[in-house]
Design a protein around this motif. Structure first.
Motif, PDB file in Angstrom:
ATOM      1  N   THR A   1      38.907  17.681  43.003  1.00 58.53           N
ATOM      2  CA  THR A   1      38.149  18.927  43.123  1.00 58.53           C
ATOM      3  C   THR A   1      39.135  20.079  43.212  1.00 58.53           C
ATOM      4  OG1 THR A   1      36.409  17.746  44.290  1.00 58.53           O
ATOM      5  CG2 THR A   1      36.385  20.141  44.473  1.00 58.53           C
ATOM      6  N   LEU A   2      39.068  20.977  42.246  1.00 62.04           N
ATOM      7  CA  LEU A   2      39.959  22.142  42.245  1.00 62.04           C
ATOM      8  C   LEU A   2      39.366  23.191  43.173  1.00 62.04           C
ATOM      9  CD1 LEU A   2      40.660  22.393  38.384  1.00 62.04           C
ATOM     10  CD2 LEU A   2      41.890  21.062  40.119  1.00 62.04           C
ATOM     11  N   LEU A   3      40.219  23.735  44.051  1.00 63.93           N
ATOM     12  CA  LEU A   3      39.715  24.658  45.064  1.00 63.93           C
ATOM     13  C   LEU A   3      40.253  26.071  44.903  1.00 63.93           C
ATOM     14  CD1 LEU A   3      40.146  22.681  48.403  1.00 63.93           C
ATOM     15  CD2 LEU A   3      38.109  22.870  47.002  1.00 63.93           C
ATOM     16  N   GLY A   4      39.366  27.032  45.097  1.00 58.08           N
ATOM     17  CA  GLY A   4      39.761  28.441  45.152  1.00 58.08           C
ATOM     18  C   GLY A   4      38.589  29.224  45.704  1.00 58.08           C
ATOM     19  N   GLN A   5      38.861  30.316  46.400  1.00 53.81           N
ATOM     20  CA  GLN A   5      37.749  31.123  46.930  1.00 53.81           C
ATOM     21  C   GLN A   5      36.900  31.649  45.786  1.00 53.81           C
ATOM     22  OE1 GLN A   5      37.296  31.042  50.016  1.00 53.81           O
ATOM     23  NE2 GLN A   5      39.284  30.623  50.913  1.00 53.81           N
ATOM     24  N   THR A   6      37.579  32.013  44.688  1.00 57.19           N
ATOM     25  CA  THR A   6      36.868  32.404  43.459  1.00 57.19           C
ATOM     26  C   THR A   6      37.590  31.663  42.336  1.00 57.19           C
ATOM     27  OG1 THR A   6      38.330  34.300  43.175  1.00 57.19           O
ATOM     28  CG2 THR A   6      36.296  34.706  44.353  1.00 57.19           C
ATOM     29  N   VAL A   7      37.326  30.380  42.280  1.00 57.08           N
ATOM     30  CA  VAL A   7      38.140  29.474  41.457  1.00 57.08           C
ATOM     31  C   VAL A   7      38.111  29.857  39.972  1.00 57.08           C
ATOM     32  CG1 VAL A   7      36.328  27.716  41.158  1.00 57.08           C
ATOM     33  CG2 VAL A   7      38.724  27.012  41.199  1.00 57.08           C
ATOM     34  N   ASN A   8      36.996  30.488  39.557  1.00 57.73           N
ATOM     35  CA  ASN A   8      36.879  30.847  38.135  1.00 57.73           C
ATOM     36  C   ASN A   8      37.711  32.071  37.764  1.00 57.73           C
ATOM     37  OD1 ASN A   8      34.998  32.110  39.833  1.00 57.73           O
ATOM     38  ND2 ASN A   8      33.676  32.665  38.132  1.00 57.73           N
ATOM     39  N   SER A   9      38.345  32.715  38.751  1.00 60.52           N
ATOM     40  CA  SER A   9      39.222  33.825  38.367  1.00 60.52           C
ATOM     41  C   SER A   9      40.686  33.368  38.308  1.00 60.52           C
ATOM     42  CB  SER A   9      39.041  35.028  39.298  1.00 60.52           C
ATOM     43  OG  SER A   9      39.422  34.683  40.603  1.00 60.52           O
ATOM     44  N   TYR A  10      40.887  32.049  38.303  1.00 61.15           N
ATOM     45  CA  TYR A  10      42.247  31.500  38.189  1.00 61.15           C
ATOM     46  C   TYR A  10      42.955  32.090  36.961  1.00 61.15           C
ATOM     47  CZ  TYR A  10      46.132  28.324  37.460  1.00 61.15           C
ATOM     48  OH  TYR A  10      47.404  27.816  37.270  1.00 61.15           O
ATOM     49  N   LYS A  11      44.184  32.504  37.168  1.00 62.52           N
ATOM     50  CA  LYS A  11      44.962  33.117  36.081  1.00 62.52           C
ATOM     51  C   LYS A  11      46.432  32.835  36.334  1.00 62.52           C
ATOM     52  CE  LYS A  11      42.860  37.206  34.418  1.00 62.52           C
ATOM     53  NZ  LYS A  11      41.802  37.480  35.293  1.00 62.52           N
ATOM     54  N   TYR A  12      47.106  32.233  35.365  1.00 66.51           N
ATOM     55  CA  TYR A  12      48.545  32.035  35.553  1.00 66.51           C
ATOM     56  C   TYR A  12      49.256  32.131  34.216  1.00 66.51           C
ATOM     57  CZ  TYR A  12      52.890  30.464  37.563  1.00 66.51           C
ATOM     58  OH  TYR A  12      54.194  30.414  37.991  1.00 66.51           O
ATOM     59  N   LYS A  13      50.268  32.991  34.182  1.00 65.88           N
ATOM     60  CA  LYS A  13      50.940  33.233  32.903  1.00 65.88           C
ATOM     61  C   LYS A  13      52.217  32.401  32.818  1.00 65.88           C
ATOM     62  CE  LYS A  13      51.732  37.070  29.834  1.00 65.88           C
ATOM     63  NZ  LYS A  13      53.019  37.504  29.469  1.00 65.88           N
ATOM     64  N   ILE A  14      52.309  31.627  31.739  1.00 64.40           N
ATOM     65  CA  ILE A  14      53.570  30.917  31.452  1.00 64.40           C
ATOM     66  C   ILE A  14      53.939  31.278  30.018  1.00 64.40           C
ATOM     67  CG2 ILE A  14      54.721  28.712  31.116  1.00 64.40           C
ATOM     68  CD1 ILE A  14      53.121  27.452  33.185  1.00 64.40           C
ATOM     69  N   GLY A  15      55.060  31.895  29.821  1.00 61.11           N
ATOM     70  CA  GLY A  15      55.470  32.343  28.479  1.00 61.11           C
ATOM     71  C   GLY A  15      54.406  33.263  27.908  1.00 61.11           C
ATOM     72  N   GLU A  16      53.913  32.919  26.736  1.00 62.73           N
ATOM     73  CA  GLU A  16      52.919  33.768  26.069  1.00 62.73           C
ATOM     74  C   GLU A  16      51.503  33.475  26.554  1.00 62.73           C
ATOM     75  OE1 GLU A  16      53.565  36.272  23.444  1.00 62.73           O
ATOM     76  OE2 GLU A  16      55.276  35.952  24.782  1.00 62.73           O
ATOM     77  N   LYS A  17      51.343  32.314  27.168  1.00 63.97           N
ATOM     78  CA  LYS A  17      49.983  31.865  27.472  1.00 63.97           C
ATOM     79  C   LYS A  17      49.550  32.194  28.898  1.00 63.97           C
ATOM     80  CE  LYS A  17      47.206  27.758  27.815  1.00 63.97           C
ATOM     81  NZ  LYS A  17      46.532  26.768  27.062  1.00 63.97           N
ATOM     82  N   THR A  18      48.347  32.773  29.022  1.00 65.18           N
ATOM     83  CA  THR A  18      47.769  32.949  30.354  1.00 65.18           C
ATOM     84  C   THR A  18      46.703  31.878  30.541  1.00 65.18           C
ATOM     85  OG1 THR A  18      48.189  35.303  30.271  1.00 65.18           O
ATOM     86  CG2 THR A  18      46.592  34.552  31.901  1.00 65.18           C
ATOM     87  N   TRP A  19      46.952  31.026  31.516  1.00 63.89           N
ATOM     88  CA  TRP A  19      46.031  29.908  31.766  1.00 63.89           C
ATOM     89  C   TRP A  19      44.809  30.380  32.538  1.00 63.89           C
ATOM     90  CZ3 TRP A  19      46.974  24.309  31.593  1.00 63.89           C
ATOM     91  CH2 TRP A  19      48.107  23.975  30.837  1.00 63.89           C
ATOM     92  N   SER A  20      43.635  29.930  32.107  1.00 68.30           N
ATOM     93  CA  SER A  20      42.399  30.191  32.847  1.00 68.30           C
ATOM     94  C   SER A  20      41.942  28.866  33.473  1.00 68.30           C
ATOM     95  CB  SER A  20      41.317  30.695  31.896  1.00 68.30           C
ATOM     96  OG  SER A  20      40.949  29.637  31.024  1.00 68.30           O
TER      97      SER A  20
END
Ligand code: 5AD
Ligand code: SF4
Length: 448
Positions: A195-214
């Motif tokens: 189970t992936l956890l976050g207070q607002t898990v759908n706003s997950y954002k992480y940039k690696i190189g050119e790609k921003t992961w959602s």
């Protein structure tokens, strides 16, 4: 979030040589992990501390630590409590073994809370948290085959009633590489559901190189990990951003459970504005329609606060209407509790009387229960896939033909609780159950 923190701290302490004790009587140290979301939760902690103060009269060597949001919120004030030796906020838990060892050795009070919690933490602090998370996140085996993985910390939303941004700090997404790596390790250790956890898990954002992961990218990558069979994520904020993508991954990947927890909090647009929620009831319901269009049969859950300052009968009726339209699997309903430091506490009067809050709570629950009951009946005669969690804590009496097998409990992909009889060795396994009877929140059946 707190369950995860408790598991991480327990594992870290075991590694540091402490052993888990089942009773306060035998314990040398008592650690309380706390929640600040409602006053009631904090009062329970204070009453535990009162009890511990009493015990400490005859056992002055007992060390008492308070960790979690209440530690961060009250800091010094809590340390002054006669019973308390250690106060440690959520962002400081990597220090917990050291703090405890020191308290046992030196019997001095110590405080570890984050100053200026709304500032982005130092690199050193985030590195310590990250290391703590990945080191201890793989060892907890208390819930067989299941694990929580935090994908983000904190929150930037500042809903006017909510204490979380002030105790958990600003929103920070963990690196997608670290998250995927952690899930891979969990899978290697036999974990089947993450189970992936976050207070607002759908706003997950992480940039690696050119790609921003959602979150959609994370779910997709996690779906490719061998051994992982089910993926869940909580909690979602009702926002359009990436919503369709996330639903499409759910529809496309058999591993992503068809379950969405998406709190509405109120059905009245006036109250939603006062709560600083960035949507109207119409837009919220449109999101649910889209979810059901993309993932037919999706099971949806919600949260509501009744008795927010200024909530009139008309506002409450709007909430009842929304619940009737939303057709949730279940809804968590809370009475408004003013939290010190939040906007609604500073600017608004808590002017809905306690008995009105109580009546609205009961009324809304009854509306939801009828819907849960109707939805649960659709399962009669159906076969559902279930991940077995273990022995049922409260045996249900309507299972006559139990034989020698105990009653077990598990959950379906849509998060329905399923109760059936079977050998305890099924814990942590996927099985199929044919549903024979239902109650509003629970499905009962037999192994197929
Ligand atoms: N009073 C009552 N309920 C609250 N919640 C958050 N803050 C408060 C508060 N001050 C509820 C919301 C949230 C859930 C975790 O707790 O419904 O979704
Ligand atoms: Fe609190 Fe709102 Fe953030 Fe949820 S989104 S944690 S309710 S501030």
């Amino acid at each position: 979030m707190n369950k995860l923190d408790t598991a991480l701290v327990t594992t870290a302490l075991e590694e540091a040589g402490f052993g888990l004790s089942e009773s306060v009587k035998e314990a040398d140290v008592v650690l309380i992990n706390t929640c600040s979301v409602r006053e009631h939760a904090e009062q329970l902690v204070l009453s535990h501390l009162g009890h511990l103060k009493h015990i400490k009269k005859s056992r002055p060597d007992l060390v008492v630590g308070v960790i979690g949001c209440m530690a961060q919120r009250l800091g010094d004030e809590l340390l002054e409590h006669e019973a308390v030796n250690i106060v440690c906020g959520p962002a400081e838990i990597p220090q917990i073994s050291e703090l405890l060892a020191k308290a046992v050795r030196e019997r001095q009070k110590s405080l570890a809370v984050t100053e200026k919690i709304r500032r982005k933490g130092s690199q050193q602090q985030s590195r310590a948290l990250e290391e703590f998370e990945s080191a201890y996140g793989i060892k907890d085996e208390r819930i067989p085959a299941q694990a929580f993985v935090r994908v983000m910390r904190g929150c930037n939303n500042f809903c006017s009633y909510c204490v979380v941004p002030y105790v958990r700090g600003p929103e920070v997404s963990r690196s997608s590489e670290a998250v995927i790596e952690q899930i891979r390790k969990l899978a290697d250790h036999g974990v089947k559901q993450v189970t992936l956890l976050g207070q607002t898990v759908n706003s997950y954002k992480y940039k690696i190189g050119e790609k921003t992961w959602s979150l959609a990218d994370l779910l997709e990558a996690a779906s490719d990990i061998e051994g992982i069979e089910w993926l869940r994520f909580v909690t979602s904020y009702p926002s359009e951003e990436h919503f369709d993508e996330i639903m499409q991954v759910m529809a496309g990947s058999p591993k992503v459970c068809e379950y969405l927890h998406i709190p509405a909090q109120s059905g009245s647009d006036r109250i939603l504005r006062a709560m600083n929620r960035n949507y109207s009831s119409r837009r919220y319901l449109e999101l649910l329609d889209r979810a059901r269009e993309i993932v037919p049969g999706i099971s949806i859950a919600g949260d509501f606060i009744v008795g927010f300052p200024g909530e009139s009968e008309e506002d409450f009726q709007a909430t009842v209407n929304l619940v009737e339209k939303a057709r949730y699997k279940n809804a968590f309903i809370f009475k408004y509790s003013p939290r010190p430091g939040t906007k609604s506490d500073k600017r608004l009067q808590d002017n809905v009387p306690g008995e009105v809050k109580q009546r609205r709570n009961v009324e809304l629950l009854a509306v939801q229960e009828k819907i849960s009951d109707e939805l649960s009946r659709e399962f009669l005669g159906e076969e559902v896939k279930v991940l077995v969690e273990g022995l049922s804590k409260k045996p249900h009496l309507n299972m006559a033909d139990a034989g020698d097998n105990p009653q077990l409990v598990g959950r379906s992909s849509g998060d329905w609780i399923v109760v059936f009889n079977g050998p305890e060795s099924l814990t942590g396994k996927f099985i199929r159950v044919k549903i024979e009877s239902v109650s509003p929140l629970t499905l009962f059946g037999r192994l197929t």
